[in-house]
Write a protein that holds these residues in place. Structure first.
Motif, PDB file in Angstrom:
ATOM      1  N   PRO A  53      -0.366 -17.153 -32.756  1.00 31.90           N
ATOM      2  CA  PRO A  53      -1.099 -15.954 -33.171  1.00 31.90           C
ATOM      3  C   PRO A  53      -0.726 -14.705 -32.361  1.00 31.90           C
ATOM      4  O   PRO A  53      -1.499 -14.208 -31.549  1.00 31.90           O
ATOM      5  CB  PRO A  53      -2.554 -16.356 -32.953  1.00 31.90           C
ATOM      6  CG  PRO A  53      -2.507 -17.366 -31.862  1.00 31.90           C
ATOM      7  CD  PRO A  53      -1.205 -18.089 -32.035  1.00 31.90           C
ATOM      8  N   ASN A  54       0.495 -14.211 -32.581  1.00 29.81           N
ATOM      9  CA  ASN A  54       0.984 -13.061 -31.821  1.00 29.81           C
ATOM     10  C   ASN A  54       1.225 -11.837 -32.697  1.00 29.81           C
ATOM     11  O   ASN A  54       1.794 -10.854 -32.236  1.00 29.81           O
ATOM     12  CB  ASN A  54       2.258 -13.435 -31.054  1.00 29.81           C
ATOM     13  CG  ASN A  54       3.343 -13.951 -31.973  1.00 29.81           C
ATOM     14  OD1 ASN A  54       3.227 -13.882 -33.197  1.00 29.81           O
ATOM     15  ND2 ASN A  54       4.403 -14.496 -31.382  1.00 29.81           N
ATOM     16  N   GLY A  55       0.853 -11.899 -33.971  1.00 28.10           N
ATOM     17  CA  GLY A  55       0.971 -10.742 -34.835  1.00 28.10           C
ATOM     18  C   GLY A  55       2.340 -10.480 -35.413  1.00 28.10           C
ATOM     19  O   GLY A  55       2.562  -9.435 -36.010  1.00 28.10           O
ATOM     20  N   ASP A  56       3.275 -11.443 -35.268  1.00 27.01           N
ATOM     21  CA  ASP A  56       4.620 -11.215 -35.806  1.00 27.01           C
ATOM     22  C   ASP A  56       4.765 -11.640 -37.265  1.00 27.01           C
ATOM     23  O   ASP A  56       5.842 -11.535 -37.851  1.00 27.01           O
ATOM     24  CB  ASP A  56       5.670 -11.921 -34.948  1.00 27.01           C
ATOM     25  CG  ASP A  56       5.591 -13.445 -35.012  1.00 27.01           C
ATOM     26  OD1 ASP A  56       4.652 -13.983 -35.660  1.00 27.01           O
ATOM     27  OD2 ASP A  56       6.452 -14.106 -34.405  1.00 27.01           O
ATOM     28  N   GLY A  57       3.666 -12.147 -37.857  1.00 28.53           N
ATOM     29  CA  GLY A  57       3.712 -12.553 -39.258  1.00 28.53           C
ATOM     30  C   GLY A  57       4.188 -13.969 -39.494  1.00 28.53           C
ATOM     31  O   GLY A  57       4.263 -14.421 -40.626  1.00 28.53           O
ATOM     32  N   VAL A  58       4.523 -14.697 -38.433  1.00 25.72           N
ATOM     33  CA  VAL A  58       4.998 -16.079 -38.556  1.00 25.72           C
ATOM     34  C   VAL A  58       3.967 -17.004 -37.904  1.00 25.72           C
ATOM     35  O   VAL A  58       3.729 -16.914 -36.702  1.00 25.72           O
ATOM     36  CB  VAL A  58       6.383 -16.278 -37.891  1.00 25.72           C
ATOM     37  CG1 VAL A  58       6.821 -17.731 -37.985  1.00 25.72           C
ATOM     38  CG2 VAL A  58       7.408 -15.346 -38.504  1.00 25.72           C
ATOM     39  N   ASP A  59       3.344 -17.865 -38.701  1.00 28.73           N
ATOM     40  CA  ASP A  59       2.370 -18.842 -38.206  1.00 28.73           C
ATOM     41  C   ASP A  59       1.260 -18.206 -37.379  1.00 28.73           C
ATOM     42  O   ASP A  59       0.798 -18.769 -36.390  1.00 28.73           O
ATOM     43  CB  ASP A  59       3.052 -19.955 -37.404  1.00 28.73           C
ATOM     44  CG  ASP A  59       3.966 -20.818 -38.256  1.00 28.73           C
ATOM     45  OD1 ASP A  59       3.734 -20.913 -39.471  1.00 28.73           O
ATOM     46  OD2 ASP A  59       4.914 -21.399 -37.691  1.00 28.73           O
ATOM     47  N   ASP A  60       0.814 -17.016 -37.781  1.00 30.03           N
ATOM     48  CA  ASP A  60      -0.272 -16.344 -37.065  1.00 30.03           C
ATOM     49  C   ASP A  60      -1.640 -16.930 -37.389  1.00 30.03           C
ATOM     50  O   ASP A  60      -2.560 -16.819 -36.600  1.00 30.03           O
ATOM     51  CB  ASP A  60      -0.287 -14.851 -37.398  1.00 30.03           C
ATOM     52  CG  ASP A  60       0.868 -14.105 -36.764  1.00 30.03           C
ATOM     53  OD1 ASP A  60       1.308 -14.508 -35.674  1.00 30.03           O
ATOM     54  OD2 ASP A  60       1.322 -13.114 -37.366  1.00 30.03           O
ATOM     55  N   LEU A  61      -1.780 -17.529 -38.577  1.00 30.74           N
ATOM     56  CA  LEU A  61      -3.051 -18.067 -39.031  1.00 30.74           C
ATOM     57  C   LEU A  61      -2.932 -19.551 -39.345  1.00 30.74           C
ATOM     58  O   LEU A  61      -1.905 -20.013 -39.835  1.00 30.74           O
ATOM     59  CB  LEU A  61      -3.528 -17.353 -40.297  1.00 30.74           C
ATOM     60  CG  LEU A  61      -3.842 -15.875 -40.187  1.00 30.74           C
ATOM     61  CD1 LEU A  61      -4.142 -15.307 -41.555  1.00 30.74           C
ATOM     62  CD2 LEU A  61      -5.008 -15.637 -39.239  1.00 30.74           C
ATOM     63  N   MET A  62      -4.010 -20.272 -39.090  1.00 37.00           N
ATOM     64  CA  MET A  62      -4.111 -21.675 -39.498  1.00 37.00           C
ATOM     65  C   MET A  62      -5.023 -21.726 -40.712  1.00 37.00           C
ATOM     66  O   MET A  62      -6.077 -21.090 -40.730  1.00 37.00           O
ATOM     67  CB  MET A  62      -4.690 -22.517 -38.362  1.00 37.00           C
ATOM     68  CG  MET A  62      -4.868 -23.986 -38.709  1.00 37.00           C
ATOM     69  SD  MET A  62      -5.319 -24.943 -37.246  1.00 37.00           S
ATOM     70  CE  MET A  62      -3.771 -24.936 -36.354  1.00 37.00           C
ATOM     71  N   GLU A  63      -4.625 -22.474 -41.725  1.00 38.84           N
ATOM     72  CA  GLU A  63      -5.446 -22.661 -42.912  1.00 38.84           C
ATOM     73  C   GLU A  63      -6.052 -24.057 -42.877  1.00 38.84           C
ATOM     74  O   GLU A  63      -5.335 -25.046 -42.759  1.00 38.84           O
ATOM     75  CB  GLU A  63      -4.614 -22.470 -44.173  1.00 38.84           C
ATOM     76  CG  GLU A  63      -4.100 -21.056 -44.324  1.00 38.84           C
ATOM     77  CD  GLU A  63      -3.285 -20.845 -45.570  1.00 38.84           C
ATOM     78  OE1 GLU A  63      -2.872 -21.843 -46.213  1.00 38.84           O
ATOM     79  OE2 GLU A  63      -3.036 -19.670 -45.912  1.00 38.84           O
ATOM     80  N   ILE A  64      -7.361 -24.108 -42.977  1.00 38.12           N
ATOM     81  CA  ILE A  64      -8.095 -25.369 -42.968  1.00 38.12           C
ATOM     82  C   ILE A  64      -8.596 -25.585 -44.393  1.00 38.12           C
ATOM     83  O   ILE A  64      -9.478 -24.868 -44.854  1.00 38.12           O
ATOM     84  CB  ILE A  64      -9.269 -25.302 -41.973  1.00 38.12           C
ATOM     85  CG1 ILE A  64      -8.746 -24.930 -40.582  1.00 38.12           C
ATOM     86  CG2 ILE A  64     -10.058 -26.613 -41.970  1.00 38.12           C
ATOM     87  CD1 ILE A  64      -9.758 -24.250 -39.695  1.00 38.12           C
ATOM     88  N   GLN A  65      -7.967 -26.509 -45.117  1.00 36.32           N
ATOM     89  CA  GLN A  65      -8.369 -26.804 -46.492  1.00 36.32           C
ATOM     90  C   GLN A  65      -9.350 -27.964 -46.476  1.00 36.32           C
ATOM     91  O   GLN A  65      -9.182 -28.917 -45.715  1.00 36.32           O
ATOM     92  CB  GLN A  65      -7.157 -27.172 -47.354  1.00 36.32           C
ATOM     93  CG  GLN A  65      -6.191 -26.048 -47.562  1.00 36.32           C
ATOM     94  CD  GLN A  65      -4.959 -26.139 -46.683  1.00 36.32           C
ATOM     95  OE1 GLN A  65      -4.699 -27.155 -46.066  1.00 36.32           O
ATOM     96  NE2 GLN A  65      -4.209 -25.064 -46.606  1.00 36.32           N
ATOM     97  N   TYR A  66     -10.360 -27.874 -47.334  1.00 32.29           N
ATOM     98  CA  TYR A  66     -11.364 -28.933 -47.386  1.00 32.29           C
ATOM     99  C   TYR A  66     -11.743 -29.225 -48.831  1.00 32.29           C
ATOM    100  O   TYR A  66     -11.561 -28.401 -49.730  1.00 32.29           O
ATOM    101  CB  TYR A  66     -12.611 -28.545 -46.587  1.00 32.29           C
ATOM    102  CG  TYR A  66     -13.349 -27.377 -47.191  1.00 32.29           C
ATOM    103  CD1 TYR A  66     -14.291 -27.565 -48.206  1.00 32.29           C
ATOM    104  CD2 TYR A  66     -13.075 -26.082 -46.783  1.00 32.29           C
ATOM    105  CE1 TYR A  66     -14.939 -26.493 -48.786  1.00 32.29           C
ATOM    106  CE2 TYR A  66     -13.723 -25.009 -47.349  1.00 32.29           C
ATOM    107  CZ  TYR A  66     -14.650 -25.218 -48.355  1.00 32.29           C
ATOM    108  OH  TYR A  66     -15.281 -24.155 -48.933  1.00 32.29           O
ATOM    109  N   VAL A  67     -12.280 -30.428 -49.033  1.00 26.60           N
ATOM    110  CA  VAL A  67     -12.847 -30.855 -50.308  1.00 26.60           C
ATOM    111  C   VAL A  67     -14.110 -31.640 -49.981  1.00 26.60           C
ATOM    112  O   VAL A  67     -14.103 -32.481 -49.082  1.00 26.60           O
ATOM    113  CB  VAL A  67     -11.870 -31.768 -51.097  1.00 26.60           C
ATOM    114  CG1 VAL A  67     -12.517 -32.287 -52.366  1.00 26.60           C
ATOM    115  CG2 VAL A  67     -10.577 -31.044 -51.412  1.00 26.60           C
ATOM    116  N   VAL A  68     -15.192 -31.335 -50.674  1.00 29.20           N
ATOM    117  CA  VAL A  68     -16.439 -32.092 -50.530  1.00 29.20           C
ATOM    118  C   VAL A  68     -16.834 -32.639 -51.894  1.00 29.20           C
ATOM    119  O   VAL A  68     -16.366 -32.169 -52.923  1.00 29.20           O
ATOM    120  CB  VAL A  68     -17.575 -31.246 -49.907  1.00 29.20           C
ATOM    121  CG1 VAL A  68     -17.240 -30.895 -48.463  1.00 29.20           C
ATOM    122  CG2 VAL A  68     -17.853 -29.998 -50.710  1.00 29.20           C
ATOM    123  N   SER A  69     -17.689 -33.631 -51.907  1.00 32.06           N
ATOM    124  CA  SER A  69     -17.953 -34.403 -53.123  1.00 32.06           C
ATOM    125  C   SER A  69     -19.044 -33.852 -54.014  1.00 32.06           C
ATOM    126  O   SER A  69     -19.282 -34.396 -55.077  1.00 32.06           O
ATOM    127  CB  SER A  69     -18.302 -35.840 -52.750  1.00 32.06           C
ATOM    128  OG  SER A  69     -19.471 -35.861 -51.967  1.00 32.06           O
TER     129      SER A  69
END
Length: 143
Positions: A53-69
């Motif tokens: 997370p250094n602001g260079d546009g590469v892998d700055d954010l983590m996406e946490i995907q979820y599914v619930v029932s």
């Protein structure tokens, strides 16, 4: 719209829930954000597992995907140091859609970037009928 089961009775209170906060608690003229025709039981994943997370546009954010029932789920995401100290809480008791994504920017609860290293991401979700999902995964912050 009934959100639980399109074949369910419209006067069944368990068949009605507000849409999730990520869609403004409403989905007029659209299928409710909580509708789940597939009946997926639940879980989560992260992508990428290592962020910088250094602001260079590469892998700055983590996406946490979820599914619930089903409907009535709330979720919390916590990030712990390898020593077990709570470092960040990207979401706390958030009303969840049936599936969705939470983005995390690598910042701690104090607003500062976490130090490079290995961390544990814990995903917890609880339903109004007593079901729960609780799992964790190792993640990495690098510079």
């Amino acid at each position: 719209f009934p959100s639980h089961d399109m074949k369910g009775k419209s006067n069944d209170p368990t068949n009605w829930f507000s849409a999730a906060s990520t869609v403004g608690f409403a989905t007029p003229t659209y299928l409710n954000s909580r509708y789940n025709a597939a009946g997926v039981s639940g879980g989560f994943s992260v992508s990428p597992k290592a962020i910088s997370p250094n602001g260079d546009g590469v892998d700055d954010l983590m996406e946490i995907q979820y599914v619930v029932s089903g409907n009535g789920w709330t979720g919390t995401v916590r990030i712990f140091s390898k020593e077990g100290f709570l470092e960040a809480t990207p979401v706390r008791n958030m009303m969840l859609e049936r599936s969705g994504m939470i983005r995390w920017n690598g910042l701690g609860d104090n607003g500062n970037a976490l130090e490079p290293g290995i961390y544990v991401l814990m995903f917890e979700a609880f339903s109004t009928d007593g079901k729960q999902i609780k799992d964790k995964i190792d993640i990495v912050i690098y510079r």
